[in-house]
Design a protein around this motif. Sequence first.
Motif, PDB file in Angstrom:
ATOM      1  N   UNK A   1       3.160  -1.139   4.348  1.00 34.80           N
ATOM      2  CA  UNK A   1       2.282   0.021   4.425  1.00 34.80           C
ATOM      3  C   UNK A   1       3.173   1.254   4.291  1.00 34.80           C
ATOM      4  N   UNK A   2       3.342   1.715   3.068  1.00 28.70           N
ATOM      5  CA  UNK A   2       4.226   2.839   2.770  1.00 28.70           C
ATOM      6  C   UNK A   2       3.396   4.130   2.745  1.00 28.70           C
ATOM      7  N   UNK A   3       3.100   4.655   3.938  1.00 27.29           N
ATOM      8  CA  UNK A   3       2.274   5.845   4.051  1.00 27.29           C
ATOM      9  C   UNK A   3       0.807   5.552   3.808  1.00 27.29           C
TER      10      UNK A   3
ATOM     11  N   UNK B   1       0.845  -1.183   0.000  1.00 25.50           N
ATOM     12  CA  UNK B   1       0.000   0.000   0.000  1.00 25.50           C
ATOM     13  C   UNK B   1       0.877   1.229   0.000  1.00 25.50           C
ATOM     14  N   UNK B   2       0.682   2.100  -1.003  1.00 19.30           N
ATOM     15  CA  UNK B   2       1.531   3.271  -1.150  1.00 19.30           C
ATOM     16  C   UNK B   2       0.665   4.522  -1.241  1.00 19.30           C
ATOM     17  N   UNK B   3       1.089   5.533  -0.623  1.00 17.61           N
ATOM     18  CA  UNK B   3       0.612   6.902  -0.727  1.00 17.61           C
ATOM     19  C   UNK B   3      -0.136   7.323   0.522  1.00 17.61           C
ATOM     20  N   UNK B   4       0.138   8.511   0.887  1.00 16.99           N
ATOM     21  CA  UNK B   4      -0.400   9.154   2.071  1.00 16.99           C
ATOM     22  C   UNK B   4      -1.931   9.311   1.976  1.00 16.99           C
ATOM     23  N   UNK B   5      -2.574   9.169   3.105  1.00 12.53           N
ATOM     24  CA  UNK B   5      -4.019   9.425   3.245  1.00 12.53           C
ATOM     25  C   UNK B   5      -4.903   8.474   2.450  1.00 12.53           C
TER      26      UNK B   5
END
Length: 118
Positions: free
Chosen positions: A44-46, A25-29
């Motif tokens: 869990x990359x952000x 899983x990538x990207x903030x919010x």
Amino acid sequence: MTARAVHTDGEMSVCGDIEAEVVYGYYNDQTLQTGTIRARLVIEDGHCTIAAVEADTHFDLNDYQQGYGDGVREQPRELLVDEVFSNEEDEEQLDRTLLFARLREGEPVFRANDATAR
């Protein structure tokens, strides 16, 4: 859902469970929501994961931030093949584009001597 690998950089909801070698899983919010994730590697990359996680190796949201926790930076290096790493700003790091390109091509991403091999 059964797949070799799952990559999301947006909202993703699976009614049931996910079973895969790699879940990234990538990207903030953004959020990945499912029942249970069963995988060899979960990152869990952000990206927030709302699920039970049963993984040989799991880098949760708190561990896998830009600063990384103690020792987290070395763990992917010990687990994954050299070909999924690149240098950015004179620093070697896991490259998700290279990782998923190898997975799509059916090439190995885990080291042969990996102790968590199934």
